[in-house]
Each structure stands twice: as C-alpha cells, then as structure tokens.
Scaffold this motif. Structure first.
Motif: not given
Length: 371
Positions: A317-320, A334-337, A347-350
């Motif tokens: 969130d901070a980086l984005y 990303p989908e598998a993390l 986490f889906e938003r991430t």
C-alpha cells in the motif's frame, strides 16, 4: 577541451538525447558556471587582473523526477570542466568519508572537527559535484548545515549537486529536522535551484525491456533484478561488493538498515521487511526515500504466515500510494502468494495492486505523493 554545451548539442544531434527545455536550461547554467570556474583558475582571465582571489562562483542544485537527465548533465559538467581541483562523488559515499574524517580529527585534538574537515576537503577541490543528495538519518542532518557553511562561505568551495527533491523537501519529517533547516536556507541562498521535470524518463528507457516480477525466486531471477539495480544506478557490476548501504530514519528515534541503497534505489529481503516486526512508519519512510525498491525472496504464505501477509499488504500500500517502482523475486505470481488464512480476501486488493505496478502506465508515473 569541448565545452559542455557543445557536448550536449552533439548528443541531441546524434539522437542520444531528445530536445528537452528543462535540460537545456540546466545545461546552459552549468556551462556558464564552467566559464566562471575556469576564469578563476591560476593563469585564468580573472587571476591575471586581480591580485586577490575572485568571488566564489555560485553553485547549482538540480532537482527533478527519476530519469530526467540530472546525472547525465552532472557527468557532462564534470568531464568538460577544465580545472584540476574538481571532484565528483556520490553523496552517500561523501558523507561516509566525512564521518571518518571527523573521527580522525577528534582523536588528533579536542574541539570541533568540522572546520578542519572542511579545510581538508577544500585543499583538493574548488568544485564539489555530488550526485543524488539525500538525507536519510539524523547524524548526517546534524552535520550538514555546519559543514556546508564552512565549505561554501569560509573555504570558497563551489557546490553542484543533484537530488530527486527540491531543497525544502530534503529530510522531510526526519528526526531532529529542526537542526537541518539551516542547511535548506543555505542551499536556497547560495546555490541556484534548477528544476528538471520534463516529460521524458530516460532511466525508464534503460529497463524498458525487463520485467518487474520474477518467479520462481531462483538464481536466474536474482541475476535479473541485479541487472535492474546496475542499470538504474550506473554502478559498476565489477565493484558489486562495495555497493553502499544506508540508515533510514523512520521516526521515534529509530532507523532502518537498508542493505543496498544508491541513487534512490533500495534492495531488501522479504524477511527484513515482513518477517521482522515492522509497521506503517517503516514502509512510509521507504516509500518516501526511494523511487525504486527491489524485494528478493517473497515466499508463498499460508495461514501460519498471517502476520507476514498483513505486513506485506501495508508495505505494498505504501509503495503503491507513493508510485514507487517495484522489482521482485517471488516463489510464484501475485495471485499465488496468500490464498488461505486471515485476511486472504483482503489480500486480493494487494494482488490487484501488484499486477498494476507491473504495467507500463504505472511505471511511467513519477515518484511522489499519493495517487
């Protein structure tokens, strides 16, 4: 020696640079500074007419977004400056040297070491050219105002520097910043502040053919993000063992060790950022200080890793929100993390943000305030 402005014009004529109004304005200012410095040298025009030393040439503070050509102009300025008493150094390395010199003077004699350090530096350099002036810790902030006052006002050294931030934003929200404010006033009074915020991100061109997300996190992936680091920082890969580290002020009298940090690019392991106890202040400090972050070793996480997953969400969130470019090696896409566990739905938003951060549109954004 070919003058700076002639070299700059040749780069445009050869197609190596595009016409850029801000760059040209900065190049003309640096070319004028060269003429002043060369006129002051022994045997120069001014020294032939004046018995006393001429007035110090006024320095330049170039600031602007990532990839706008600041380092390129600095290289041209230094390479074409026809005096011997010049030095070009990365700002982080310079401050490490200053700390070492101060320790040596304290051991040699009691009292304030800063005037001695400034005099030692000025013996070999009438012009100091710094790349990427950035202040990330309170120790440097406490020193800089007094040191640079000595260098500029007492020793007559001309300073030329680049930064990603205007002077007023240096060490923003840093610990004991009140001790740093006089340095900002010094810069604004003694250096010409020149902004470079043209439309072309030349540094982005260097990584245009490289991915930002590498999975799995194997040796090949590590080699790719290593190449990204060297392309973005111009650091010699043959000297990889000597890439500088940094101490980043994060508030509440705390500092975060940055294992590799150069020219606004920072390298971290996932363990350091998300397994160790970290919070939003740490991640916000990183996002404000670095335009590009490389994270290595992002694992697949399960229910037992809910704390690590929550920290990773806050980090992203901070980086984005600060438009930081992210390069990563990970165990999967990303989908598998993080597919199961507390907060997996959130986490889906991430995941969505991680995918957006790989897009050309996101990479073209300038580093800065929230989106």
């Amino acid at each position: 020696m070919t003058r700076m402005i002639a070299r700059y014009e040749q780069l445009i004529a050869n197609g190596e640079l595009r016409e850029d109004r801000d760059q040209r304005r900065a190049a003309l200012r640096l070319d004028a500074l060269q003429k002043e410095l060369e006129a002051e040298r022994p045997g120069g025009l001014l020294s032939q007419f004046f018995a006393k030393k001429p007035e110090r040439a006024r320095g330049v503070y170039m600031w602007g977004g990532v990839g706008r050509g600041k380092s390129m102009l600095m290289d041209l300025f230094h390479d074409t400056l026809a005096i011997e008493e010049k030095r070009r150094v990365h700002f982080h390395a310079f401050m490490q040297e200053v700390h070492s010199m101060m320790r040596a003077w304290r051991d040699a004699e009691p009292g304030d070491p800063i005037p001695h350090v400034a005099k030692d530096i000025a013996q070999d350099a009438r012009c100091l050219a710094f790349d990427e002036m950035v202040v990330t810790n309170s120790a440097d902030a406490m020193i800089m105002s007094r040191l640079f006052t000595q260098l500029i006002c007492n020793e007559g050294v001309t300073i030329v520097t680049t930064s990603n931030r205007p002077p007023g934003d240096l060490y923003k929200d840093g610990l004991n910043r009140e001790h740093f404010v006089p340095f900002i006033a010094l810069v604004e009074a003694e250096l010409d502040v020149v902004g470079l915020n043209g439309p072309v991100d030349y540094r982005l061109d260097r990584i245009g053919d490289m991915k930002t997300w590498y999975a799995p996190a194997d040796d090949a992936a590590t080699a790719q993000v290593r190449e990204v680091f060297f392309r973005l920082t111009d650091f010699d890969p043959e000297d990889a063992a000597h890439v500088p580290s940094a101490e980043l002020a994060v508030g509440a009298r705390r500092e975060l060790h940055v294992p590799k940090a150069l020219k606004g690019v920072a390298v971290f392991s996932f363990k350091r950022l998300c397994v160790e106890a970290r919070g939003a202040p740490d991640y916000l400090a990183i996002a404000r200080a670095y335009h590009t972050v490389i994270i290595v070793g992002i694992p697949l996480m399960g229910p037992e890793n809910r704390n690590e997953a929550a920290r990773f969400v806050t980090l992203i969130d901070a980086l984005y929100e600060h438009r930081v470019k992210l390069f990563a090696t990970a165990a999967g896409p990303p989908e598998a993390l993080y597919q199961a566990g507390d907060g997996a739905f959130e986490f889906e938003r991430t995941v969505s943000r991680l995918n957006e951060m790989q897009s050309d549109a996101y990479l073209a954004l300038g580093h800065g305030g929230e989106m």
